[in-house]
Every structure is written in structure tokens, then in C-alpha cells.
Motif scaffolding. Structure first.
Motif, PDB file in Angstrom:
ATOM      1  N   SER B  63       0.824  -1.207   0.000  1.00  0.00           N
ATOM      2  CA  SER B  63       0.000   0.000   0.000  1.00  0.00           C
ATOM      3  C   SER B  63       0.863   1.265   0.000  1.00  0.00           C
ATOM      4  CB  SER B  63      -0.954  -0.003   1.185  1.00  0.00           C
ATOM      5  OG  SER B  63      -0.218   0.067   2.373  1.00  0.00           O
ATOM      6  N   LEU B  64       2.123   1.092   0.393  1.00  0.00           N
ATOM      7  CA  LEU B  64       3.019   2.252   0.357  1.00  0.00           C
ATOM      8  C   LEU B  64       3.323   2.683  -1.079  1.00  0.00           C
ATOM      9  CD1 LEU B  64       5.595   1.305   3.125  1.00  0.00           C
ATOM     10  CD2 LEU B  64       4.085   3.277   3.157  1.00  0.00           C
ATOM     11  N   GLU B  65       3.215   1.719  -1.974  1.00  0.00           N
ATOM     12  CA  GLU B  65       3.477   2.029  -3.383  1.00  0.00           C
ATOM     13  C   GLU B  65       2.522   3.099  -3.896  1.00  0.00           C
ATOM     14  OE1 GLU B  65       5.920   0.609  -5.004  1.00  0.00           O
ATOM     15  OE2 GLU B  65       6.430  -1.082  -3.699  1.00  0.00           O
ATOM     16  N   ALA B  66       1.337   3.176  -3.288  1.00  0.00           N
ATOM     17  CA  ALA B  66       0.330   4.120  -3.772  1.00  0.00           C
ATOM     18  C   ALA B  66       0.699   5.555  -3.435  1.00  0.00           C
ATOM     19  CB  ALA B  66      -1.020   3.765  -3.153  1.00  0.00           C
ATOM     20  N   ILE B  67       1.618   5.736  -2.491  1.00  0.00           N
ATOM     21  CA  ILE B  67       1.994   7.106  -2.124  1.00  0.00           C
ATOM     22  C   ILE B  67       3.223   7.536  -2.932  1.00  0.00           C
ATOM     23  CG2 ILE B  67       2.555   8.651  -0.218  1.00  0.00           C
ATOM     24  CD1 ILE B  67       1.409   6.541   1.675  1.00  0.00           C
ATOM     25  N   THR B  68       3.016   8.472  -3.835  1.00  0.00           N
ATOM     26  CA  THR B  68       4.113   8.996  -4.653  1.00  0.00           C
ATOM     27  C   THR B  68       4.129  10.515  -4.478  1.00  0.00           C
ATOM     28  OG1 THR B  68       2.651   9.265  -6.545  1.00  0.00           O
ATOM     29  CG2 THR B  68       3.832   7.166  -6.370  1.00  0.00           C
ATOM     30  N   PRO B  69       5.189  11.184  -4.903  1.00  0.00           N
ATOM     31  CA  PRO B  69       5.205  12.648  -4.812  1.00  0.00           C
ATOM     32  C   PRO B  69       3.993  13.289  -5.503  1.00  0.00           C
ATOM     33  CG  PRO B  69       7.397  11.848  -5.341  1.00  0.00           C
ATOM     34  CD  PRO B  69       6.503  10.653  -5.322  1.00  0.00           C
ATOM     35  N   ASP B  70       3.449  12.617  -6.514  1.00  0.00           N
ATOM     36  CA  ASP B  70       2.271  13.144  -7.203  1.00  0.00           C
ATOM     37  C   ASP B  70       1.048  13.193  -6.297  1.00  0.00           C
ATOM     38  OD1 ASP B  70       3.741  13.368  -9.446  1.00  0.00           O
ATOM     39  OD2 ASP B  70       3.109  11.446 -10.308  1.00  0.00           O
ATOM     40  N   SER B  71       1.075  12.385  -5.243  1.00  0.00           N
ATOM     41  CA  SER B  71      -0.106  12.304  -4.382  1.00  0.00           C
ATOM     42  C   SER B  71      -0.316  13.579  -3.580  1.00  0.00           C
ATOM     43  CB  SER B  71       0.028  11.146  -3.403  1.00  0.00           C
ATOM     44  OG  SER B  71       0.489   9.993  -4.041  1.00  0.00           O
ATOM     45  N   LYS B  72       0.686  14.440  -3.515  1.00  0.00           N
ATOM     46  CA  LYS B  72       0.606  15.625  -2.666  1.00  0.00           C
ATOM     47  C   LYS B  72      -0.586  16.492  -3.047  1.00  0.00           C
ATOM     48  CE  LYS B  72       3.439  19.237  -0.661  1.00  0.00           C
ATOM     49  NZ  LYS B  72       3.953  18.790   0.634  1.00  0.00           N
ATOM     50  N   GLY B  73      -1.361  16.852  -2.026  1.00  0.00           N
ATOM     51  CA  GLY B  73      -2.500  17.725  -2.253  1.00  0.00           C
ATOM     52  C   GLY B  73      -3.722  17.025  -2.800  1.00  0.00           C
ATOM     53  N   LYS B  74      -3.572  15.774  -3.144  1.00  0.00           N
ATOM     54  CA  LYS B  74      -4.729  15.046  -3.666  1.00  0.00           C
ATOM     55  C   LYS B  74      -5.757  14.812  -2.569  1.00  0.00           C
ATOM     56  CE  LYS B  74      -3.292  12.853  -7.823  1.00  0.00           C
ATOM     57  NZ  LYS B  74      -2.478  11.731  -8.273  1.00  0.00           N
ATOM     58  N   GLU B  75      -7.012  14.762  -3.021  1.00  0.00           N
ATOM     59  CA  GLU B  75      -8.067  14.568  -2.044  1.00  0.00           C
ATOM     60  C   GLU B  75      -8.235  13.077  -1.731  1.00  0.00           C
ATOM     61  OE1 GLU B  75     -12.470  15.650  -2.554  1.00  0.00           O
ATOM     62  OE2 GLU B  75     -11.506  17.438  -1.725  1.00  0.00           O
ATOM     63  N   ILE B  76      -8.387  12.801  -0.467  1.00  0.00           N
ATOM     64  CA  ILE B  76      -8.670  11.418  -0.063  1.00  0.00           C
ATOM     65  C   ILE B  76      -9.841  11.423   0.908  1.00  0.00           C
ATOM     66  CG2 ILE B  76      -6.361  10.420  -0.321  1.00  0.00           C
ATOM     67  CD1 ILE B  76      -6.096  10.958   2.774  1.00  0.00           C
ATOM     68  N   LEU B  77     -10.375  10.250   1.156  1.00  0.00           N
ATOM     69  CA  LEU B  77     -11.432  10.137   2.152  1.00  0.00           C
ATOM     70  C   LEU B  77     -10.838   9.478   3.385  1.00  0.00           C
ATOM     71  CD1 LEU B  77     -14.360   9.041  -0.161  1.00  0.00           C
ATOM     72  CD2 LEU B  77     -14.190  11.183   1.115  1.00  0.00           C
ATOM     73  N   VAL B  78     -10.973  10.185   4.479  1.00  0.00           N
ATOM     74  CA  VAL B  78     -10.382   9.678   5.711  1.00  0.00           C
ATOM     75  C   VAL B  78     -11.471   8.980   6.529  1.00  0.00           C
ATOM     76  CG1 VAL B  78      -9.091  10.285   7.790  1.00  0.00           C
ATOM     77  CG2 VAL B  78      -8.849  11.673   5.711  1.00  0.00           C
ATOM     78  N   PRO B  79     -11.240   7.738   6.878  1.00  0.00           N
ATOM     79  CA  PRO B  79     -12.264   7.050   7.677  1.00  0.00           C
ATOM     80  C   PRO B  79     -12.262   7.524   9.129  1.00  0.00           C
ATOM     81  CG  PRO B  79     -10.399   5.601   7.266  1.00  0.00           C
ATOM     82  CD  PRO B  79     -10.109   6.881   6.547  1.00  0.00           C
ATOM     83  N   LEU B  80     -13.383   8.052   9.560  1.00  0.00           N
ATOM     84  CA  LEU B  80     -13.505   8.406  10.986  1.00  0.00           C
ATOM     85  C   LEU B  80     -13.952   7.181  11.762  1.00  0.00           C
ATOM     86  CD1 LEU B  80     -15.168  11.934  11.073  1.00  0.00           C
ATOM     87  CD2 LEU B  80     -12.767  11.336  11.274  1.00  0.00           C
ATOM     88  N   THR B  81     -14.938   6.490  11.207  1.00  0.00           N
ATOM     89  CA  THR B  81     -15.291   5.170  11.695  1.00  0.00           C
ATOM     90  C   THR B  81     -15.361   4.303  10.451  1.00  0.00           C
ATOM     91  OG1 THR B  81     -17.666   5.392  11.416  1.00  0.00           O
ATOM     92  CG2 THR B  81     -16.728   6.223  13.482  1.00  0.00           C
TER      93      THR B  81
END
Lengths: 123, 163
Positions: B63-81
């Protein structure tokens, strides 16, 4: 067989069972502590790999609190020596339970032999 | 994910087998076999647990592969629950926080984190190999005992048929 022997036998048997129960409880405790020791050793290894200015957090309840790597290492070291002390203590408990069980076993054998003797006496 | 990593690296080493198993009475053989069966079950369970841990570490690494420098500022959904998500933006694509066990978390860069998971996977794999080896040896012993028991029963039947 005589009332007395039977009562004695019952008593020894109860003691034996109780000591067996304690034995397995202690062994389970040792297992658990050994697991914790392993986990702490793994954490210690990781903490030794990081630089002194690295960011380390400790989970306290639901929040992460920042902690200095030096302090974290000390805490883990302390925890490990505590666990090692506990393990040592439990080891002693186990060996004393061993001797206790042995003597109870012997008593049990003696009483059983006595019972057989008494039964043979009665026609 | 940390407590399961070393479920069973300890086991009582088998005492040197110098006794001829064909000479052990069948009652003892049976007890011995039952003990071994129990042990083998424990090994099987440990292997299962280690397998799960291995998969978890592997997945974390991937799953670390999904984080690249391009990911900066991209919108994600953060699970609260598990069922409530809020939108968020990734502000740091260089560092991640790793749970190293016993409530400690350390910050590492992506490469460091990958290295961490790689090491963990290797550690677990090594333990699995160890257990497999011991398990194999034990099951061989168990089979030998089983055969000896069978031979004994047959011999007994034969001697009973004679009388």
C-alpha cells in the motif's frame, strides 16, 4: 478400608489437583510474558535503528504523544528487565511446584499402598 | 499486527531418540502419539497466525506504493469510523507513521517504511520455515509411532488367534 486413610487420600488428592491447576496457570503466564518479551525486543531493535532526532510517538489511550527516542528506548529497556524479572520469579514458582507435586505424588502412592494393604487384611 | 509476529519460536527440542520404539508398550505409544498430535496442532495454529501476519506486512508494504510525490495535495477520504468518511488532503507524501508494537509509533520516510516491512516479512518467513521444519520432524516421528502401534496390534491379534 479405614475412614482415616480415605480422608487422608481425599485431602492429598485435593492438594494435588490444586497444585496442578496452579502449575498450568503459571505456565500460561510464562507463555504470555515470553510473547511480550519478544514483542518488546522487536520494538527495541526498531528504536535502535532510528536516529536520535527521529519522531517517535507513544499511544496513550486514543492519542499519540510525542516522545524522545532516548526516552522511548529507556522505557522499553525498563519494561524488558521487568518482564525478565517476572519470568525468573515464575521459574522459581514452577520449580517449587514441581517439588511439591513430587512429594504429593509420593504421598498418594503411599496411601494407595496402605489402602491395598488394609483391604487385604479384611477378608 | 505486532503481537502475532512470534507466536511460536520455542518448542521443546526432541530428546535424542535412542530407544527402539518397537519395544515401548502400546499404552505408552498411544500417549506419545497423542502428545505429538497435540504438538502438531499447536504448530499448525502458529503457522496460520504467522501466515496472517506475513500477509498483513506484505499488504502494508504494497500500500506504500500508492503514495508517490504526485499524491501531494490530492483529495482522499479519511475514515472516521468504518462507515463515516470525511474528505481530506494529503499534505505529507514523504513520511509515514509505523506501528512497531507495544504502543510505539515511529516516523519513517517511504523507503524506510518499505524496508521495515520487508524486514518484518523476512523475519516472519524465517520463523515459519523453522516451525515447518520442526513440524515435519515431529510428524515423521508420529508416523513411525503409528506404524509401530499397527505392527504391535497385528502381532497381538496373531498371537491371540493361535491360542
Amino acid at each position: 478400608m479405614s475412614e482415616e486413610t480415605q480422608q487422608k487420600l481425599q485431602q492429598v488428592l485435593t492438594d494435588f489437583k490444586a497444585s496442578q491447576k496452579q502449575y498450568s496457570k503459571t505456565v500460561a503466564q510464562v507463555r504470555k510474558l515470553e510473547g511480550q518479551l519478544q514483542e518488546n525486543a522487536a520494538v527495541k531493535k526498531e528504536l535502535e535503528l532510528i536516529k536520535d532526532d527521529a519522531e517517535v510517538f507513544k499511544l496513550i489511550g486514543p492519542i499519540l504523544v510525542k516522545q524522545e527516542p532516548v526516552e522511548a528506548r529507556q522505557t522499553v529497556d525498563k519494561r524488558m528487565s521487568y518482564i525478565q524479572g517476572e519470568l525468573k520469579r515464575l521459574e522459581d514458582t514452577i520449580s517449587s511446584l514441581d517439588t511439591k507435586q513430587e512429594s504429593l505424588q509420593q504421598k498418594l502412592n503411599e496411601l494407595q499402598a496402605k489402602m491395598v494393604q488394609e483391604q487385604q487384611k479384611q477378608p | 499486527m505486532s503481537s502475532s509476529s512470534t507466536a511460536a519460536s520455542k518448542s521443546t527440542p526432541a530428546p535424542p531418540e535412542t530407544i527402539d520404539i518397537s519395544k515401548i508398550p502400546i499404552k505408552h505409544l498411544n500417549a506419545l502419539k497423542q502428545d505429538l498430535d497435540k504438538e502438531l496442532n499447536v504448530f499448525q495454529d502458529s503457522l496460520q497466525t504467522l501466515k496472517i501476519a506475513q500477509t498483513k506486512f506484505q499488504e502494508s508494504k504494497e500500500s506504500l506504493e500508492a503514495i508517490t510525490p504526485d499524491s501531494k495535495g490530492k483529495e482522499i477520504l479519511v475514515p472516521l469510523t468504518k462507515s463515516v468518511y470525511v474528505p481530506g488532503r494529503i499534505s505529507d507524501v514523504d513520511n509515514v507513521l509505523l506501528d512497531i508494537g507495544t504502543g510505539y509509533y515511529i516516523q519513517k520516510d517511504i523507503e524506510g517504511a518499505k524496508d521495515y516491512f520487508q524486514r518484518k516479512v523476512e523475519f516472519v518467513t524465517k520463523n515459519m520455515e523453522k516451525i515447518q521444519e520442526i513440524g515435519l520432524e515431529k510428524s515423521r516421528l508420529r508416523d513411525a509411532i503409528f506404524d509401530a502401534m499397527g505392527a504391535k496390534i497385528k502381532a497381538e491379534e496373531a498371537s491371540q488367534a493361535k491360542t
